[in-house]
Write a protein that holds these residues in place. Structure first.
Motif, PDB file in Angstrom:
ATOM      1  N   GLN A 117       0.964   5.895   0.872  1.00 16.87           N
ATOM      2  CA  GLN A 117       0.304   7.019   1.349  1.00 16.87           C
ATOM      3  C   GLN A 117       0.334   8.052   1.225  1.00 16.87           C
ATOM      4  O   GLN A 117       1.846   8.466   1.250  1.00 16.87           O
ATOM      5  CB  GLN A 117      -0.081   6.744   2.603  1.00 16.87           C
ATOM      6  N   LEU A 138      -4.824  -5.790   8.581  1.00 23.81           N
ATOM      7  CA  LEU A 138      -3.470  -5.124   7.968  1.00 23.81           C
ATOM      8  C   LEU A 138      -2.245  -4.496   9.048  1.00 23.81           C
ATOM      9  O   LEU A 138      -3.358  -3.451   9.706  1.00 23.81           O
ATOM     10  CB  LEU A 138      -4.103  -3.837   7.063  1.00 23.81           C
ATOM     11  N   SER A 169      -1.682  12.775   3.666  1.00 24.02           N
ATOM     12  CA  SER A 169      -2.516  13.935   4.387  1.00 24.02           C
ATOM     13  C   SER A 169      -3.635  12.510   3.439  1.00 24.02           C
ATOM     14  O   SER A 169      -4.779  12.781   3.711  1.00 24.02           O
ATOM     15  CB  SER A 169      -3.270  15.063   4.524  1.00 24.02           C
ATOM     16  N   GLN A 170      -3.356  11.709   3.074  1.00 24.06           N
ATOM     17  CA  GLN A 170      -4.676  11.025   2.145  1.00 24.06           C
ATOM     18  C   GLN A 170      -4.747   9.336   2.676  1.00 24.06           C
ATOM     19  O   GLN A 170      -4.221   9.077   3.585  1.00 24.06           O
ATOM     20  CB  GLN A 170      -4.423  11.023   1.002  1.00 24.06           C
ATOM     21  N   GLY A 171      -5.808   8.945   2.633  1.00 26.54           N
ATOM     22  CA  GLY A 171      -6.403   7.209   3.285  1.00 26.54           C
ATOM     23  C   GLY A 171      -5.515   6.572   2.463  1.00 26.54           C
ATOM     24  O   GLY A 171      -4.447   7.109   1.128  1.00 26.54           O
ATOM     25  N   PRO A 172      -4.691   5.832   2.497  1.00 22.74           N
ATOM     26  CA  PRO A 172      -3.699   4.216   2.224  1.00 22.74           C
ATOM     27  C   PRO A 172      -4.565   4.041   0.981  1.00 22.74           C
ATOM     28  O   PRO A 172      -6.054   4.102   0.469  1.00 22.74           O
ATOM     29  CB  PRO A 172      -3.388   3.389   3.446  1.00 22.74           C
ATOM     30  N   TYR A 197       4.117   0.877   1.978  1.00 22.56           N
ATOM     31  CA  TYR A 197       4.109  -0.669   3.096  1.00 22.56           C
ATOM     32  C   TYR A 197       4.155  -1.705   2.756  1.00 22.56           C
ATOM     33  O   TYR A 197       3.176  -1.674   1.887  1.00 22.56           O
ATOM     34  CB  TYR A 197       3.243   0.003   3.724  1.00 22.56           C
ATOM     35  N   TYR A 244       0.653  -1.082  -0.026  1.00 29.07           N
ATOM     36  CA  TYR A 244       0.285  -0.220   0.141  1.00 29.07           C
ATOM     37  C   TYR A 244       1.036   1.521  -0.351  1.00 29.07           C
ATOM     38  O   TYR A 244       2.148   1.458   0.674  1.00 29.07           O
ATOM     39  CB  TYR A 244      -0.767   0.348   1.257  1.00 29.07           C
ATOM     40  N   PHE A 303       0.338  -1.956   9.535  1.00 27.37           N
ATOM     41  CA  PHE A 303       1.551  -1.310   9.208  1.00 27.37           C
ATOM     42  C   PHE A 303       2.230  -0.681  10.064  1.00 27.37           C
ATOM     43  O   PHE A 303       2.004  -0.938  11.130  1.00 27.37           O
ATOM     44  CB  PHE A 303       0.691  -0.074   8.810  1.00 27.37           C
ATOM     45  N   TYR A 317      -4.456   0.862  -1.979  1.00 26.10           N
ATOM     46  CA  TYR A 317      -3.889  -0.804  -2.417  1.00 26.10           C
ATOM     47  C   TYR A 317      -3.145  -0.804  -3.474  1.00 26.10           C
ATOM     48  O   TYR A 317      -3.232  -0.170  -4.816  1.00 26.10           O
ATOM     49  CB  TYR A 317      -5.135  -1.494  -2.467  1.00 26.10           C
TER      50      TYR A 317
END
Lengths: 113, 116
Positions: free
Chosen positions: A38, A101, A41-44, A87, A36, A103, A46
């Motif tokens: 990131q 998950l 400031s954003q979501g992870p 990640y 993944y 991390f 895939y």
């Protein structure tokens, strides 16, 4: 705790391939390798996953060693928008809490012009 | 096809107030996961829910935090009597089923909670 080890940071020149390594020496036979990323400031997001065969999709390629103790994520032509924390995660691919998950700290990839 | 929707994007609460964070999973997804990211740290798993069921809450603090995913409506992460240490980004992810074999989880954009 994460079951993977990644370098803290890496630099890559824009347009060149970015090769991000990951060690997972204690991986079990039923665990997959997931990647993944990131962006700040954003979501992870895939990227890709695999079990033992190499995988490729529109975003990246995943190379897993034959003994499955390590893998490499390849971004073939890195752009500035690929600057992010990447990640590497190993997990079983079925339901229940074992599928959560976990991390680690990831690799901060900086793509430079 | 909207992705995972989280609201609000930013939430400011005074110490002692309650915070409610909402997550609407992708259409067709019935499994929801909440993660917390403290400043300059990685994401930590909090809770995994299916419709009307909590499957795994091993990452939830024992007090003040609760989560639900009702039969109708979004999943809610509720933090009572917030403290400064609750300031973080809270991310929600969803998957079609318990085994997201082909696509991985889809994450929302997160809710950034600031406790003043």
């Amino acid at each position: 705790d994460a079951k993977t080890t990644q370098p803290t940071s890496m630099d890559c020149a824009e347009g060149r391939a970015a090769n991000l390594p990951c060690n997972h020496s204690t991986i079990s036979g039923n665990e997959y390798v997931y990647w993944y990323r990131q962006i700040h400031s954003q979501g992870p997001q895939y990227i890709i996953h695999g079990l033992k065969n190499n995988e490729t999709n529109e975003m990246a390629s995943l190379i897993i060693t034959e003994d499955r103790k390590s893998s490499t994520l390849i971004l073939p032509h890195a752009t500035l928008r690929d600057t992010a924390v990447y990640y590497c995660i190993v997990r079983v691919n079925y339901g229940g809490s074992q599928g959560n998950l976990i991390f680690g700290k990831g690799t901060k990839l900086s793509v430079k012009p | 096809n909207a992705g995972v929707m989280q609201n609000p994007r930013h939430l400011v609460r005074r110490r002692g107030q309650e915070a409610r964070l909402r997550c609407s999973p992708m259409k067709g997804h019935s499994h929801v996961y909440w993660y917390r990211q403290l400043p300059e740290e990685g994401l930590k798993f909090m809770v995994y829910l299916q419709k009307e069921n909590i499957i795994d809450e091993s990452g939830m603090p024992k007090e003040r935090f609760s989560a639900e995913f009702p039969k109708e409506g979004p999943s809610i992460l509720r933090i009572q009597q917030v403290v400064r240490g609750d300031s973080a980004a809270y991310f929600c992810a969803s998957s079609p089923g318990p085994a997201d074999s082909y696509y991985g989880y889809t994450f929302g954009s997160g809710t950034r909670l600031t406790v003043v």
